[in-house]
Write an enzyme that holds these catalytic residues in place. Structure first.
Site, PDB file in Angstrom:
ATOM      1  N   GLY A  59      52.773  34.744  -6.086  1.00  0.00           N
ATOM      2  CA  GLY A  59      53.763  35.694  -5.605  1.00  0.00           C
ATOM      3  C   GLY A  59      53.107  36.790  -4.790  1.00  0.00           C
ATOM      4  N   ASN A  60      53.839  37.839  -4.499  1.00  0.00           N
ATOM      5  CA  ASN A  60      53.272  38.969  -3.762  1.00  0.00           C
ATOM      6  C   ASN A  60      53.942  40.255  -4.222  1.00  0.00           C
ATOM      7  OD1 ASN A  60      55.641  39.564  -1.986  1.00  0.00           O
ATOM      8  ND2 ASN A  60      55.268  37.434  -1.404  1.00  0.00           N
TER       9      ASN A  60
END
Ligand code: CTP
Length: 408
Positions: A208-209
């Site tokens: 993810g980020n």
């Protein structure tokens, strides 16, 4: 500290004014609540007095030596009327001064924000719509009502927007004037992606980020306030949709691509604020990857995700404006703006909104600073401000490029 007048008229949503008042005082503002007599059927004056620390009166016969009916409006930096009932809007249009709130509206030299809340039939009635148009023509900001559950079993446009949404937009008007929420996107359909994609590795893990989705939410909120019909493709953001904006929840880059391509053809403006993962794990395990098992990975091979923005550009319809975002840091090959100009050319979009993310600025933070690069080579710096203020600056830069053909 600014001086805010919070006008409250007599609808059941008056109870939400207490939360709005709280948001203003917690931001450090001095708030004077001016309810109509009808509002006090729903919330007692003591509640507003306790939360504001200021006296609360409804008529022009109190505080006479102080000429309150003139002084309160004259000394305000911002007037917000929430909820604004159909009756209050009508009296404001007529220039009535039959209570302290309407008298205050006649003397206020500062920006005024009306936040209507009423039953759908009352909102849609031509009398109310004409009144709203008149108030906007005179320079006031009239926010659109949210869509959703009303008093009783009814549902539709007419709900008071959430106090946090009202506070965010009122603060933009306080600092940047009513023009920041000009009603210039009427009749436009705006599609915005926000948040960050998650690329699964197994049923419990993902790549993810750090994107919070806040800038995309602010763009949606401000576009709705400026009159647009907004669709928000939300990648892994739980926040409630502003103003009942329609949201399409997505998880992965591929899901985001599918949603954006489906919604884009009818849109006048497409904005890609989402942080789309450039890569995803090549294989997704169907069961959890266990330590010490035969399936324990020693490395995670990645494959490229589609570039959604580039694809939206190639498929864009006539007169459609496509806006990309770029989070950049300077490096040995160039500074932030030179990287951004190269990206604008590479992606082929009409605008690229550039964030300088050196040293962890931006992600999850309330404030933001951006430069809006246009395909014609111009650059507009949007000064540091709340994400809603930055959103207003972005819409001002983008809306001038909308074709006059369908301007509402
Ligand atoms: N974007 C996209 N699809 C991707 C990656 C990015 O649509 N697979 C969009 C983002 O939503 C953003 C813009 O492209 O509007 C720029 O994203 P960025 O990650 O900065 O672009 P990249 O092409 O991935 O550039 P870089 O090589 O600098 O990572």
């Amino acid at each position: 500290m600014s001086s805010i007048v919070l006008g409250v008229s007599g609808g059941v949503a008056a109870y939400k004014a207490a939360f709005l008042l709280r948001a203003f005082t917690e931001a450090g503002h001095d708030v004077r609540v001016v309810p109509t007599p009808g509002a006090l059927h729903f919330v007692g004056a003591a509640t507003f007095e306790a939360l504001s620390g200021n006296p609360v009166t409804t008529d022009v016969w109190s505080d006479v030596p102080d000429v309150a009916h003139v002084r309160i409006g004259q000394s305000a930096d911002l007037v917000v009327v929430a909820p604004a009932t159909a009756d209050l809007l009508a009296r404001a249009v007529a220039g009535r001064a039959d209570d302290l709130l309407t008298a205050t509206l006649l003397t206020a030299a500062c920006p005024v924000v009306f936040v209507p809340a009423m039953h759908t039939e009352m909102w849609l009635h031509p009398a109310t719509q004409d009144n709203v148009a008149t108030l906007r023509r005179r320079g006031a900001v009239v926010l659109p009502p949210a869509v959703g559950r009303l008093t009783g079993p009814d549902s539709g446009p007419g709900r008071l927007p959430e106090p946090a949404d009202i506070a965010a937009l009122a603060t933009v008007v306080l600092h940047h004037g009513a023009a920041a929420l000009a009603h210039d996107l009427t009749g436009r359909r705006v599609l915005i992606s926000a948040g960050g994609t998650r690329e699964p590795l197994d049923p419990v893990r993902y790549l993810g980020n750090r994107s919070s989705g806040k800038q995309g939410w602010a763009l949606a909120r401000v576009a709705a306030a400026r009159g647009a019909e907004v669709v928000l493709v939300a990648a892994n953001v739980e926040a409630p949709a502003p103003f009942g904006v329609r949201t399409v929840p997505v998880g992965t880059a591929e899901e985001l691509r599918t949603a954006m391509l489906a919604e884009a053809p009818d849109s006048d403006v497409v904005v890609m604020t989402a942080a789309v993962a450039d890569f995803r794990p090549e294989d997704v395990a169907l069961t959890k990857l266990k330590k010490g098992s035969a399936a324990e990975p020693t490395s995670v091979p990645l494959v490229r995700n589609p570039d959604v923005l580039a694809e939206l550009v190639t498929k864009r319809t006539a007169d459609q404006i496509v806006v990309g975002f770029a989070a950049e840091t300077g490096d040995d090959d160039g500074d932030v703006l030179s990287h951004a100009r190269a990206k604008l050319a590479r992606k082929g979009c009409d605008f690229l909104v550039v964030n300088d993310v050196s040293a962890g600025q931006v992600f999850g933070r309330p404030d933001n600073t951006v430069v809006v690069l246009a395909a014609d080579g111009s650059a507009t710096e949007v000064p540091t401000g709340s994400k809603d203020a930055v959103a207003a600056g972005i819409w001002t830069a983008v809306s001038v490029a909308l074709s006059p053909r369908s301007q509402g």
